[in-house]
Design a protein around this motif. Structure first.
Motif, PDB file in Angstrom:
ATOM      1  N   SER A 176      19.623  72.145  -6.035  1.00  0.00           N
ATOM      2  CA  SER A 176      18.677  72.014  -4.927  1.00  0.00           C
ATOM      3  C   SER A 176      18.812  73.215  -4.003  1.00  0.00           C
ATOM      4  N   LEU A 177      17.746  74.010  -3.897  1.00  0.00           N
ATOM      5  CA  LEU A 177      17.823  75.289  -3.198  1.00  0.00           C
ATOM      6  C   LEU A 177      16.705  75.444  -2.173  1.00  0.00           C
ATOM      7  N   ALA A 178      17.035  76.134  -1.089  1.00  0.00           N
ATOM      8  CA  ALA A 178      16.050  76.499  -0.071  1.00  0.00           C
ATOM      9  C   ALA A 178      15.922  78.014  -0.078  1.00  0.00           C
ATOM     10  N   PHE A 179      14.741  78.523  -0.402  1.00  0.00           N
ATOM     11  CA  PHE A 179      14.507  79.960  -0.444  1.00  0.00           C
ATOM     12  C   PHE A 179      13.906  80.429   0.873  1.00  0.00           C
ATOM     13  N   ALA A 180      14.509  81.461   1.452  1.00  0.00           N
ATOM     14  CA  ALA A 180      13.979  82.089   2.665  1.00  0.00           C
ATOM     15  C   ALA A 180      13.384  83.424   2.265  1.00  0.00           C
ATOM     16  N   ILE A 181      12.120  83.644   2.640  1.00  0.00           N
ATOM     17  CA  ILE A 181      11.435  84.859   2.207  1.00  0.00           C
ATOM     18  C   ILE A 181      10.731  85.531   3.380  1.00  0.00           C
ATOM     19  N   SER A 182      10.333  86.758   3.122  1.00  0.00           N
ATOM     20  CA  SER A 182       9.529  87.507   4.082  1.00  0.00           C
ATOM     21  C   SER A 182       8.061  87.399   3.683  1.00  0.00           C
ATOM     22  N   GLY A 183       7.226  87.981   4.508  1.00  0.00           N
ATOM     23  CA  GLY A 183       5.811  87.971   4.178  1.00  0.00           C
ATOM     24  C   GLY A 183       5.407  89.107   3.264  1.00  0.00           C
ATOM     25  N   GLY A 184       6.348  90.014   2.966  1.00  0.00           N
ATOM     26  CA  GLY A 184       6.038  91.165   2.134  1.00  0.00           C
ATOM     27  C   GLY A 184       6.580  90.995   0.731  1.00  0.00           C
ATOM     28  N   SER A 185       7.718  91.656   0.477  1.00  0.00           N
ATOM     29  CA  SER A 185       8.295  91.611  -0.870  1.00  0.00           C
ATOM     30  C   SER A 185       8.695  90.197  -1.259  1.00  0.00           C
ATOM     31  N   GLY A 186       9.048  89.372  -0.276  1.00  0.00           N
ATOM     32  CA  GLY A 186       9.452  88.009  -0.586  1.00  0.00           C
ATOM     33  C   GLY A 186       8.339  87.192  -1.214  1.00  0.00           C
ATOM     34  N   GLN A 187       7.100  87.401  -0.752  1.00  0.00           N
ATOM     35  CA  GLN A 187       5.977  86.661  -1.319  1.00  0.00           C
ATOM     36  C   GLN A 187       5.774  87.015  -2.791  1.00  0.00           C
ATOM     37  N   ALA A 188       5.897  88.286  -3.091  1.00  0.00           N
ATOM     38  CA  ALA A 188       5.745  88.704  -4.490  1.00  0.00           C
ATOM     39  C   ALA A 188       6.849  88.102  -5.357  1.00  0.00           C
ATOM     40  N   LEU A 189       8.077  88.049  -4.809  1.00  0.00           N
ATOM     41  CA  LEU A 189       9.183  87.470  -5.564  1.00  0.00           C
ATOM     42  C   LEU A 189       9.000  85.953  -5.733  1.00  0.00           C
ATOM     43  N   ARG A 190       8.396  85.323  -4.728  1.00  0.00           N
ATOM     44  CA  ARG A 190       8.133  83.884  -4.866  1.00  0.00           C
ATOM     45  C   ARG A 190       7.217  83.621  -6.051  1.00  0.00           C
ATOM     46  N   GLU A 191       6.168  84.409  -6.166  1.00  0.00           N
ATOM     47  CA  GLU A 191       5.247  84.234  -7.282  1.00  0.00           C
ATOM     48  C   GLU A 191       5.964  84.407  -8.612  1.00  0.00           C
ATOM     49  N   ARG A 192       6.941  85.317  -8.604  1.00  0.00           N
ATOM     50  CA  ARG A 192       7.678  85.590  -9.841  1.00  0.00           C
ATOM     51  C   ARG A 192       8.646  84.460 -10.182  1.00  0.00           C
ATOM     52  N   PHE A 193       9.323  83.885  -9.174  1.00  0.00           N
ATOM     53  CA  PHE A 193      10.434  82.981  -9.452  1.00  0.00           C
ATOM     54  C   PHE A 193      10.135  81.507  -9.217  1.00  0.00           C
ATOM     55  N   ALA A 194       9.061  81.188  -8.538  1.00  0.00           N
ATOM     56  CA  ALA A 194       8.775  79.779  -8.265  1.00  0.00           C
ATOM     57  C   ALA A 194       8.726  78.924  -9.537  1.00  0.00           C
ATOM     58  N   PRO A 195       8.134  79.425 -10.626  1.00  0.00           N
ATOM     59  CA  PRO A 195       8.112  78.598 -11.842  1.00  0.00           C
ATOM     60  C   PRO A 195       9.504  78.273 -12.384  1.00  0.00           C
ATOM     61  N   ALA A 196      10.485  79.159 -12.134  1.00  0.00           N
ATOM     62  CA  ALA A 196      11.845  78.916 -12.639  1.00  0.00           C
ATOM     63  C   ALA A 196      12.614  77.932 -11.769  1.00  0.00           C
ATOM     64  N   PHE A 197      12.084  77.664 -10.561  1.00  0.00           N
ATOM     65  CA  PHE A 197      12.768  76.754  -9.632  1.00  0.00           C
ATOM     66  C   PHE A 197      11.754  75.722  -9.113  1.00  0.00           C
ATOM     67  N   PRO A 198      11.306  74.844  -9.989  1.00  0.00           N
ATOM     68  CA  PRO A 198      10.241  73.901  -9.596  1.00  0.00           C
ATOM     69  C   PRO A 198      10.650  72.938  -8.491  1.00  0.00           C
ATOM     70  N   ASP A 199      11.940  72.699  -8.319  1.00  0.00           N
ATOM     71  CA  ASP A 199      12.397  71.744  -7.315  1.00  0.00           C
ATOM     72  C   ASP A 199      12.825  72.422  -6.010  1.00  0.00           C
ATOM     73  N   ALA A 200      12.705  73.749  -5.942  1.00  0.00           N
ATOM     74  CA  ALA A 200      13.112  74.474  -4.739  1.00  0.00           C
ATOM     75  C   ALA A 200      12.038  74.378  -3.667  1.00  0.00           C
ATOM     76  N   ASP A 201      12.469  74.548  -2.425  1.00  0.00           N
ATOM     77  CA  ASP A 201      11.535  74.635  -1.303  1.00  0.00           C
ATOM     78  C   ASP A 201      11.565  76.060  -0.768  1.00  0.00           C
ATOM     79  N   TRP A 202      10.400  76.513  -0.270  1.00  0.00           N
ATOM     80  CA  TRP A 202      10.250  77.900   0.152  1.00  0.00           C
ATOM     81  C   TRP A 202       9.881  77.942   1.636  1.00  0.00           C
TER      82      TRP A 202
END
Length: 354
Positions: free
Chosen positions: A38-64
């Motif tokens: 169970s993970l909480a991802f903290a991201i930025s509005g720049g590079s973090g958003q792009a990484l979210r698109e890349r990794f969200a499928p691998a962490f379906p139960d994570a919150d962003w």
């Protein structure tokens, strides 16, 4: 005689290589980090958003969460959002220094470990026990636990703006001056010096200072990333920022406070500040070597190259000791007048150009 040992907080995972993010799911499944996943991802509005698109499928139960804006208010908001959302094993920061610092503070506030996934190498905050956040008074430093994991994918680092990678070089090289300031305080005031912390910071700086490569080389980026991690850990060993913050950081913070609208980066200012402080210390050979390395990597060695006038520089150096009350560096030791600072800077500019 009992055998004594020092237990120092350090990451359980440090993964620095090209393609490291391809294995992020496996890294985060480590039972020491996330036993339930169970993970909480903290991201930025720049590079973090792009990484979210890349990794969200691998962490379906994570919150962003996208509250990590580099401010104290943002860090508190992030902590509150994580606390309300549910129970997590760890916080994972995806982004640059502002995201890491926000996530470090928020994770500490809610009592969770942090995994720092860096998208640039701008400064040593990615593995330090300090969160630097903007607040109503300007900018403050807050003590936090070290990250439990550090992941640096060199492929991602190469995609970052080159300036944000070069800045990390300045923030590492200035440690030569930081340790010298610490040793000066020991000689003058008897301040204790932690030999291990000093060695870690100094050797990290020397490794980058003398490396023949550049930011386009994986070998150099690896050394730079490792050096930034070691500098962060040196502060944990010391229990203080002393091995990584001296006159160079006082000058940097003075620039930030006096001229907040300028756009010089932290590492750029610290690299310059460390070189100038080394010159003030009378170590001309090292100052020239530091200036030469900074120039080779396209970093500033003069105030004008950061958008500051000579007068701005003099005012910043004069004000700098006020940014760290109680810290003793070459600036406090010399206690130069305005005219003396101006003359010293003129001589410095000539010396590093000759």
């Amino acid at each position: 005689m009992p055998v004594l040992t020092r237990l120092m907080p350090s990451p359980v995972v440090v993964d620095i290589r090209a393609g490291a993010l391809d294995d992020l799911a496996a890294i985060l499944s480590d039972q020491r980090i996330a036993p339930t996943g169970s993970l909480a991802f903290a991201i930025s509005g720049g590079s973090g958003q792009a990484l979210r698109e890349r990794f969200a499928p691998a962490f379906p139960d994570a919150d962003w969460f996208d509250d990590a804006d580099g401010t104290l208010d943002g860090a508190v908001k992030l902590a509150d959002s994580i606390k309300r959302a549910g129970r997590y094993d760890a916080v994972v920061s995806l982004g640059g220094g502002k995201v890491v610092d926000c996530a470090k503070y928020a994770a500490a506030r809610v009592g969770l470990p942090l995994v720092a996934v860096a998208t640039n190498l701008a400064h040593d905050g990615l593995c330090s026990p300090v969160a630097t956040l903007d607040n109503d008074m300007g900018r403050g430093s807050y003590g936090v636990p070290n990250p439990i994991g550090v992941v640096i994918d060199l492929n991602v680092i190469r995609e970052a703006p080159a300036r944000y990678v070069r800045a990390g070089i300045g923030d590492v090289i200035c440690k030569i001056s930081c340790v010298a300031d610490w040793e000066l305080s020991h000689e003058v005031n008897g301040e204790p010096v932690d030999g291990l912390a000093a060695a870690m910071a100094r050797q990290a700086a020397q490794a980058v200072l003398r490396h023949p490569g550049g930011i386009g080389d994986d070998a150099f980026l690896t050394v730079l990333a490792e050096a930034l991690v070691m500098c962060g850990l040196s502060m944990s060993v010391a229990g203080d920022s002393r091995p990584a913050s001296g006159a160079c950081h006082e000058i940097c913070h003075a620039f930030d406070l006096l001229y907040p609208k300028r756009n010089a980066l932290h590492g750029e200012q610290c690299g310059f500040g460390g070189t100038f402080a080394t010159y003030l210390r009378g170590d001309l050979d090292t100052a020239r070597e530091m200036a030469g390395t900074l120039r080779r990597h396209g970093l500033p060695v003069l105030a004008s190259e950061m958008g500051f006038s000579d007068t701005d520089l003099v005012e910043a150096v004069r004000f700098a000791p006020q940014t760290r009350p109680g810290r003793y560096t070459i600036l406090e030791h010399l206690d130069l007048s305005t005219d003396q600072i101006r003359d010293a800077y003129t001589d410095y500019a000539k010396a590093i150009s000759s």
